[in-house]
Design a protein around this motif. Structure first.
Motif, PDB file in Angstrom:
ATOM      1  N   LEU A  49      -5.765  52.924  -3.731  1.00 26.47           N
ATOM      2  CA  LEU A  49      -6.233  51.551  -3.598  1.00 26.47           C
ATOM      3  C   LEU A  49      -7.573  51.538  -2.864  1.00 26.47           C
ATOM      4  CD1 LEU A  49      -2.872  49.934  -2.416  1.00 26.47           C
ATOM      5  CD2 LEU A  49      -3.718  50.169  -4.762  1.00 26.47           C
ATOM      6  N   TYR A  50      -8.244  50.408  -2.910  1.00 25.17           N
ATOM      7  CA  TYR A  50      -9.484  50.237  -2.165  1.00 25.17           C
ATOM      8  C   TYR A  50      -9.344  48.973  -1.329  1.00 25.17           C
ATOM      9  CZ  TYR A  50     -14.469  49.727  -1.130  1.00 25.17           C
ATOM     10  OH  TYR A  50     -15.676  49.596  -0.492  1.00 25.17           O
ATOM     11  N   VAL A  51      -9.110  49.147  -0.043  1.00 27.24           N
ATOM     12  CA  VAL A  51      -8.847  48.016   0.859  1.00 27.24           C
ATOM     13  C   VAL A  51      -9.628  48.220   2.150  1.00 27.24           C
ATOM     14  CG1 VAL A  51      -7.102  46.753   2.175  1.00 27.24           C
ATOM     15  CG2 VAL A  51      -6.537  47.657  -0.086  1.00 27.24           C
ATOM     16  N   GLY A  52     -10.424  47.231   2.524  1.00 26.32           N
ATOM     17  CA  GLY A  52     -11.167  47.299   3.771  1.00 26.32           C
ATOM     18  C   GLY A  52     -12.172  48.433   3.835  1.00 26.32           C
ATOM     19  N   GLY A  53     -12.696  48.845   2.675  1.00 31.22           N
ATOM     20  CA  GLY A  53     -13.656  49.934   2.640  1.00 31.22           C
ATOM     21  C   GLY A  53     -13.029  51.314   2.708  1.00 31.22           C
ATOM     22  N   LYS A  54     -11.701  51.380   2.705  1.00 26.96           N
ATOM     23  CA  LYS A  54     -10.987  52.660   2.756  1.00 26.96           C
ATOM     24  C   LYS A  54     -10.124  52.826   1.501  1.00 26.96           C
ATOM     25  CE  LYS A  54     -10.891  52.582   7.814  1.00 26.96           C
ATOM     26  NZ  LYS A  54     -10.039  52.614   9.026  1.00 26.96           N
ATOM     27  N   PHE A  55      -9.533  54.004   1.363  1.00 26.88           N
ATOM     28  CA  PHE A  55      -8.755  54.326   0.175  1.00 26.88           C
ATOM     29  C   PHE A  55      -7.318  54.707   0.554  1.00 26.88           C
ATOM     30  CE2 PHE A  55     -13.175  55.141  -0.812  1.00 26.88           C
ATOM     31  CZ  PHE A  55     -13.322  54.516  -2.039  1.00 26.88           C
ATOM     32  N   PRO A  56      -6.502  53.706   0.891  1.00 28.78           N
ATOM     33  CA  PRO A  56      -5.117  53.994   1.269  1.00 28.78           C
ATOM     34  C   PRO A  56      -4.222  54.155   0.039  1.00 28.78           C
ATOM     35  CG  PRO A  56      -5.500  51.648   1.390  1.00 28.78           C
ATOM     36  CD  PRO A  56      -6.814  52.260   0.998  1.00 28.78           C
ATOM     37  N   ARG A  57      -3.145  54.879   0.230  1.00 32.49           N
ATOM     38  CA  ARG A  57      -2.072  54.852  -0.771  1.00 32.49           C
ATOM     39  C   ARG A  57      -1.296  53.550  -0.582  1.00 32.49           C
ATOM     40  NH1 ARG A  57      -2.624  60.332   0.426  1.00 32.49           N
ATOM     41  NH2 ARG A  57      -2.592  61.699  -1.397  1.00 32.49           N
ATOM     42  N   SER A  58      -0.509  53.191  -1.561  1.00 33.78           N
ATOM     43  CA  SER A  58       0.288  51.984  -1.411  1.00 33.78           C
ATOM     44  C   SER A  58       1.228  52.117  -0.218  1.00 33.78           C
ATOM     45  CB  SER A  58       1.111  51.725  -2.677  1.00 33.78           C
ATOM     46  OG  SER A  58       2.029  50.670  -2.467  1.00 33.78           O
ATOM     47  N   GLU A  59       1.380  51.047   0.530  1.00 34.58           N
ATOM     48  CA  GLU A  59       2.290  51.053   1.680  1.00 34.58           C
ATOM     49  C   GLU A  59       3.703  51.423   1.266  1.00 34.58           C
ATOM     50  OE1 GLU A  59       5.597  49.025   3.588  1.00 34.58           O
ATOM     51  OE2 GLU A  59       4.575  48.319   1.766  1.00 34.58           O
ATOM     52  N   SER A  60       4.077  51.057   0.045  1.00 34.71           N
ATOM     53  CA  SER A  60       5.432  51.327  -0.435  1.00 34.71           C
ATOM     54  C   SER A  60       5.631  52.778  -0.844  1.00 34.71           C
ATOM     55  CB  SER A  60       5.741  50.427  -1.641  1.00 34.71           C
ATOM     56  OG  SER A  60       4.924  50.792  -2.746  1.00 34.71           O
ATOM     57  N   LYS A 101       2.932  43.881   1.186  1.00 35.64           N
ATOM     58  CA  LYS A 101       2.227  44.283   2.412  1.00 35.64           C
ATOM     59  C   LYS A 101       0.799  44.697   2.092  1.00 35.64           C
ATOM     60  CE  LYS A 101       1.957  45.692   6.794  1.00 35.64           C
ATOM     61  NZ  LYS A 101       0.743  46.512   6.806  1.00 35.64           N
ATOM     62  N   ASP A 102       0.595  45.409   1.006  1.00 32.35           N
ATOM     63  CA  ASP A 102      -0.759  45.779   0.602  1.00 32.35           C
ATOM     64  C   ASP A 102      -1.592  44.526   0.327  1.00 32.35           C
ATOM     65  OD1 ASP A 102      -0.359  48.614   0.629  1.00 32.35           O
ATOM     66  OD2 ASP A 102       0.708  48.447  -1.281  1.00 32.35           O
ATOM     67  N   ALA A 103      -0.970  43.531  -0.312  1.00 25.86           N
ATOM     68  CA  ALA A 103      -1.680  42.281  -0.606  1.00 25.86           C
ATOM     69  C   ALA A 103      -2.085  41.577   0.677  1.00 25.86           C
ATOM     70  CB  ALA A 103      -0.800  41.378  -1.472  1.00 25.86           C
ATOM     71  N   ARG A 104      -1.190  41.522   1.650  1.00 26.75           N
ATOM     72  CA  ARG A 104      -1.511  40.868   2.924  1.00 26.75           C
ATOM     73  C   ARG A 104      -2.620  41.628   3.659  1.00 26.75           C
ATOM     74  NH1 ARG A 104       4.222  40.410   3.193  1.00 26.75           N
ATOM     75  NH2 ARG A 104       4.323  42.121   4.706  1.00 26.75           N
ATOM     76  N   ASP A 105      -2.556  42.958   3.625  1.00 23.80           N
ATOM     77  CA  ASP A 105      -3.603  43.759   4.261  1.00 23.80           C
ATOM     78  C   ASP A 105      -4.966  43.500   3.612  1.00 23.80           C
ATOM     79  OD1 ASP A 105      -1.710  44.855   5.935  1.00 23.80           O
ATOM     80  OD2 ASP A 105      -1.529  46.749   4.833  1.00 23.80           O
ATOM     81  N   ALA A 106      -4.975  43.329   2.306  1.00 19.87           N
ATOM     82  CA  ALA A 106      -6.224  43.076   1.592  1.00 19.87           C
ATOM     83  C   ALA A 106      -6.814  41.729   1.989  1.00 19.87           C
ATOM     84  CB  ALA A 106      -5.992  43.131   0.086  1.00 19.87           C
ATOM     85  N   VAL A 107      -5.968  40.719   2.191  1.00 16.54           N
ATOM     86  CA  VAL A 107      -6.452  39.406   2.615  1.00 16.54           C
ATOM     87  C   VAL A 107      -7.038  39.489   4.023  1.00 16.54           C
ATOM     88  CG1 VAL A 107      -5.791  37.027   3.148  1.00 16.54           C
ATOM     89  CG2 VAL A 107      -4.846  38.160   1.130  1.00 16.54           C
ATOM     90  N   VAL A 108      -6.384  40.212   4.902  1.00 17.61           N
ATOM     91  CA  VAL A 108      -6.894  40.381   6.265  1.00 17.61           C
ATOM     92  C   VAL A 108      -8.282  41.032   6.231  1.00 17.61           C
ATOM     93  CG1 VAL A 108      -6.559  41.596   8.452  1.00 17.61           C
ATOM     94  CG2 VAL A 108      -4.623  40.464   7.357  1.00 17.61           C
ATOM     95  N   ALA A 109      -8.428  42.062   5.403  1.00 19.48           N
ATOM     96  CA  ALA A 109      -9.716  42.757   5.290  1.00 19.48           C
ATOM     97  C   ALA A 109     -10.788  41.837   4.708  1.00 19.48           C
ATOM     98  CB  ALA A 109      -9.563  44.002   4.423  1.00 19.48           C
ATOM     99  N   ALA A 110     -10.417  41.047   3.703  1.00 20.39           N
ATOM    100  CA  ALA A 110     -11.378  40.132   3.078  1.00 20.39           C
ATOM    101  C   ALA A 110     -11.817  39.050   4.047  1.00 20.39           C
ATOM    102  CB  ALA A 110     -10.756  39.513   1.824  1.00 20.39           C
ATOM    103  N   GLU A 127     -22.202  26.377  -0.497  1.00 13.52           N
ATOM    104  CA  GLU A 127     -21.671  27.366   0.428  1.00 13.52           C
ATOM    105  C   GLU A 127     -20.466  28.041  -0.211  1.00 13.52           C
ATOM    106  OE1 GLU A 127     -20.762  25.497   4.149  1.00 13.52           O
ATOM    107  OE2 GLU A 127     -22.858  25.571   4.804  1.00 13.52           O
ATOM    108  N   PRO A 128     -20.212  29.313   0.123  1.00 13.18           N
ATOM    109  CA  PRO A 128     -19.071  30.016  -0.473  1.00 13.18           C
ATOM    110  C   PRO A 128     -17.740  29.411  -0.049  1.00 13.18           C
ATOM    111  CG  PRO A 128     -20.082  31.333   1.262  1.00 13.18           C
ATOM    112  CD  PRO A 128     -20.995  30.175   1.014  1.00 13.18           C
ATOM    113  N   THR A 129     -16.762  29.521  -0.934  1.00 14.80           N
ATOM    114  CA  THR A 129     -15.438  28.960  -0.674  1.00 14.80           C
ATOM    115  C   THR A 129     -14.671  29.757   0.363  1.00 14.80           C
ATOM    116  OG1 THR A 129     -15.300  28.032  -2.890  1.00 14.80           O
ATOM    117  CG2 THR A 129     -13.224  28.391  -1.747  1.00 14.80           C
ATOM    118  N   GLY A 130     -14.744  31.097   0.295  1.00 16.97           N
ATOM    119  CA  GLY A 130     -14.014  31.917   1.252  1.00 16.97           C
ATOM    120  C   GLY A 130     -13.431  33.156   0.605  1.00 16.97           C
ATOM    121  N   VAL A 131     -12.151  33.396   0.824  1.00 18.78           N
ATOM    122  CA  VAL A 131     -11.451  34.542   0.238  1.00 18.78           C
ATOM    123  C   VAL A 131     -10.910  34.129  -1.129  1.00 18.78           C
ATOM    124  CG1 VAL A 131      -9.511  36.135   0.466  1.00 18.78           C
ATOM    125  CG2 VAL A 131     -10.839  35.482   2.489  1.00 18.78           C
TER     126      VAL A 131
END
Length: 329
Positions: free
Chosen positions: A48-59, A82-91, A181-185
């Motif tokens: 995956l590509y999350v927060g500029g890093k390449f983690p494996r799926s949490e599961s 959990k991966d989806a929530r982590d991606a939102v936090v990073a975004a 202006e941008p909407t956000g995430v």
């Protein structure tokens, strides 16, 4: 005129010299008469590509990716909630810096993505050909169009405000100015059939206008999207601006549609039933929703996707008066 008889001694010496030369060349090439050892195949591990890093799926789950004929291509991570929530936090973390950057700077970054893709074009041609069952020539057309699409949106970053913003005529001594202006995430469900060109066509306008994105790649053809993450990581795109998840589209999209910190969702890759379900979930926090519609991704895009995730800010300011004559500025 008759040929001269050959000298058997010279012929023998010549044959020996040729054999010695062949043996030397064989030894040089590592071919000494023994069977050359076979190399083990080095299979690529897609992440995956999350927060500029390449983690494996949490599961820890993966699923098999095959071509249209059923040939195995790779194992892709199966993202979890959990991966989806982590991606939102990073975004969300990346939103302030990315939206606060100048439009010109964002254009430079998007152009850099095109540069890096141009250098890795051969890899993407192969991945798109495998994913969509296309010939190399057809896949090359798709990849080149995707690269051009990045350049196209890079050029719009510092121009879209002039198109959709400006001064408004009002009755009274006021300045009235509107600016986008941008909407956000933004959650982006990538198109299922167009694994690369379609993906770029829905992702690039989201980040060009200052939003950050959580992308759910095509479920059956996720590999070009995951490789795009590798390009983004080396293209000056700040970590978290784009986050790429793979796996079951419905499984990942459901928690994102209901997520309170996601501001908008593009349903390009959802079928009618899933789109309706996600739209209902998105209404809980008044997300902006772009419903799926037939799109020819090879055609030149308009500005619809650029403006889809922009909010308009309008500012009123009194003009004031100068002197007894009542002249104003």
């Amino acid at each position: 005129m008759s040929d001269k008889p050959k000298n058997p001694k010279n012929t023998k010496n010549t044959e020996k010299a040729a054999q010695a030369a062949q043996a030397a060349q064989a030894e040089k090439n590592g071919q000494t008469g023994q069977a050359e050892p076979q190399r083990l195949s080095v299979f690529k591990t897609y992440k995956l590509y999350v927060g500029g890093k390449f983690p494996r799926s949490e599961s820890g789950r993966v699923y098999e990716v095959t071509d249209p004929r059923g040939k195995w291509l790779a194992n892709a991570p199966r993202s979890s909630r959990k991966d989806a929530r982590d991606a939102v936090v990073a975004a969300r973390k990346a939103f302030g810096g990315w939206s606060g950057a100048t439009a010109y700077n964002r254009g430079q970054v998007l152009y850099r993505v095109a540069e890096m893709l141009e250098g890795r074009k051969g890899q993407f041609v192969q991945e798109v050909a495998d994913a969509e069952g296309l010939s190399k020539a057809k896949a090359a057309e798709q990849v080149e169009a995707a690269i051009d699409r990045w350049v196209w949106y890079a050029g719009w970053t510092d121009k879209i405000a002039q198109v959709v913003g400006g001064a408004n005529p009002v009755a009274g001594p006021y300045f009235n100015l509107s600016s986008p202006e941008p909407t956000g995430v933004v959650t982006v469900l990538a198109p299922q059939e167009s694994s690369f060109l379609g993906l770029v066509s829905v992702l690039a306008p989201v980040i060009a206008t200052g939003n950050t994105a959580v992308v759910i790649a095509s479920e059956k053809s996720p590999l070009p999207a995951l490789s795009l993450g590798e390009v983004l990581a080396t293209s000056d795109v700040p970590g978290g601006v784009v986050n790429i998840l793979t796996g079951g589209t419905a499984e990942i999209a459901a928690p994102l549609a209901a997520h309170q910190d996601v501001n908008a969702i593009d349903l390009a890759g959802a079928d009618e039933a899933l789109a309706k379900e996600l739209e209902i979930a998105a209404a809980d926090n008044l997300k902006r929703v772009v419903r799926p519609q037939p799109v020819d991704y090879s055609a030149t895009p308009g500005t619809d996707r650029l403006t889809a995730f922009l909010e308009t800010k309008t500012v009123w300011h009194p003009t004031g008066a100068l002197g007894a004559s009542g002249s104003s500025y």
